[in-house]
Design a protein around this motif. Structure first.
Motif, PDB file in Angstrom:
ATOM      1  N   THR A  85      33.273  47.228  27.236  1.00  0.00           N
ATOM      2  CA  THR A  85      33.617  46.813  28.594  1.00  0.00           C
ATOM      3  C   THR A  85      32.553  45.861  29.142  1.00  0.00           C
ATOM      4  OG1 THR A  85      34.678  48.941  28.988  1.00  0.00           O
ATOM      5  CG2 THR A  85      34.151  47.614  30.925  1.00  0.00           C
ATOM      6  N   CYS A 108      30.565  38.691  32.520  1.00  0.00           N
ATOM      7  CA  CYS A 108      31.303  37.866  31.566  1.00  0.00           C
ATOM      8  C   CYS A 108      31.158  36.389  31.905  1.00  0.00           C
ATOM      9  CB  CYS A 108      32.775  38.278  31.574  1.00  0.00           C
ATOM     10  SG  CYS A 108      33.773  37.553  30.257  1.00  0.00           S
ATOM     11  N   ASP A 112      31.757  39.502  36.439  1.00  0.00           N
ATOM     12  CA  ASP A 112      30.564  38.736  36.814  1.00  0.00           C
ATOM     13  C   ASP A 112      29.633  38.554  35.621  1.00  0.00           C
ATOM     14  OD1 ASP A 112      31.448  38.522  39.428  1.00  0.00           O
ATOM     15  OD2 ASP A 112      30.391  40.325  40.086  1.00  0.00           O
ATOM     16  N   HIS A 123      42.091  41.296  37.124  1.00  0.00           N
ATOM     17  CA  HIS A 123      41.190  42.265  36.515  1.00  0.00           C
ATOM     18  C   HIS A 123      39.746  42.007  36.933  1.00  0.00           C
ATOM     19  CE1 HIS A 123      44.536  43.528  34.037  1.00  0.00           C
ATOM     20  NE2 HIS A 123      44.698  42.300  33.605  1.00  0.00           N
ATOM     21  N   SER A 124      38.984  43.074  37.093  1.00  0.00           N
ATOM     22  CA  SER A 124      37.553  42.944  37.410  1.00  0.00           C
ATOM     23  C   SER A 124      36.684  43.245  36.197  1.00  0.00           C
ATOM     24  CB  SER A 124      37.174  43.900  38.541  1.00  0.00           C
ATOM     25  OG  SER A 124      37.417  45.247  38.159  1.00  0.00           O
ATOM     26  N   THR A 125      37.282  43.803  35.154  1.00  0.00           N
ATOM     27  CA  THR A 125      36.549  44.053  33.905  1.00  0.00           C
ATOM     28  C   THR A 125      37.390  43.595  32.721  1.00  0.00           C
ATOM     29  OG1 THR A 125      37.439  46.305  33.715  1.00  0.00           O
ATOM     30  CG2 THR A 125      35.314  46.037  34.849  1.00  0.00           C
ATOM     31  N   HIS A 155      31.928  43.562  32.887  1.00  0.00           N
ATOM     32  CA  HIS A 155      32.397  43.182  34.225  1.00  0.00           C
ATOM     33  C   HIS A 155      32.609  41.674  34.282  1.00  0.00           C
ATOM     34  CE1 HIS A 155      32.354  42.605  38.630  1.00  0.00           C
ATOM     35  NE2 HIS A 155      32.829  43.850  38.653  1.00  0.00           N
TER      36      HIS A 155
END
Length: 313
Positions: A93, A99, A97, A11-13, A95
């Protein structure tokens, strides 16, 4: 083959849920968080201005306190604005990065705060147990070295965290049952054996939370031994009064942190209790530190009232 599948599904998000189980109370929780954040911003900013503008406060204890106040401002601002977005605008939400950056700052700044608490305890030890050498031991150069050492220690020991979180694949859910990104919470979403990572996280917690606290307690034992050897009770009270504000700050910082850490790893409590305790660790100390020192230190209190154009009662 498995590693390839994990990479393609990573996952990216992520989705931050806030405080699951207390959704109907999110509005009230957000009001409390917002109040704590405003008090933290105003209190710590005022504390920095007071220490900077009052020459009599340019002493080791208050210079370390200024470092702590600056750290409190960073850690509060790193977490609370996003938390309020979750509660108010349903913007859950984040992202990966952002996070990872949030996680790293929260853990690093929290570790620095522990170091600043230890430095303040060392200052009280020198001031009471070796008063004639206090100015010679804690020079401005030494204070700067201690502050830099605290920053380097935290940054170095926690630097593997963002690399680990960026490299491991997230092939499970992208839903985080929390209000902010926390290291072990993210690790639990990964499709890897987290045993080594968990042990490293435990070791880091013991270094910062355990070792620092042991050294602080040891310093207070030596302080009490010296104080109670003084010939008169007035000297006892005067010496102990110089430690009272720092002692309460230690309680405010370590008691919620210890409870949160122990319940997260070993306790059988409701998830929302652990989440609220984790947030308490971020919000309560930055809010209380300037209040504790503002009330307990006449020099800070009087200067703050002067800056605010309030006449003391």
């Amino acid at each position: 083959m498995a590693a390839s599948n994990w990479s393609t599904t990573s996952h990216s998000t992520f989705i931050l849920l806030g405080v699951p189980g207390l959704e109907e109370l999110h509005v009230w929780i957000s009001i409390a968080f917002c109040f704590a954040y405003i008090v933290s911003l105003v209190g710590n900013s005022l504390l920095l201005v007071v220490i900077k503008t009052e020459p009599s406060l340019h002493e080791p204890m208050y210079l370390f306190l200024a470092m702590l106040a600056f750290a409190d401002l960073i850690i509060s601002t790193t977490a609370v604005p996003k938390i309020l977005c979750i509660f108010w605008s349903r913007d859950r939400t984040i992202h990966i990065d952002a996070c990872v950056a949030q996680m790293f700052l929260i853990h690093v700044i929290g570790s620095m705060e522990s170091g600043f608490m230890l430095a303040m305890a060392f200052d009280r030890y020198v001031a009471i147990c070796k008063p004639l050498r206090h100015s010679a031991i804690l020079t401005n150069r030494t204070i700067a070295k201690i502050g830099l050492g605290i920053v380097i220690r935290a940054t170095t020991l926690l630097s593997p965290y963002p690399f680990v979180l960026k490299l491991i694949p997230y092939c499970r859910t992208n839903v985080i049952s929390h209000t902010y990104c926390e290291f072990m919470t993210l690790v639990k979403l990964a499709c890897v054996d987290a045993t080594v990572i968990s042990f490293y996280s435990l070791a880091i917690a013991l270094v910062f939370g355990g070792l620092d606290l042991i050294l602080i307690v040891l310093s207070y034992i030596l302080i009490l031994r010296t104080v109670f050897s003084l010939p008169c009770k007035d000297a006892w009270r005067k010496s102990l009064s110089t430690c009272s504000s720092h002692f309460f700050m230690v309680l405010v910082f370590y008691v919620p942190s210890a409870f949160s850490y122990l319940t997260n790893r070993f306790g059988q409590v409701a998830p929302y209790v652990r989440i609220l305790m984790a947030n308490l660790c971020l919000l309560f100390p930055p809010m209380m530190n300037p209040i504790i020192y503002g009330v307990g230190t006449p020099g800070i209190r009087q200067r703050a009232l002067h800056i605010l154009s309030i006449k003391p009662a």
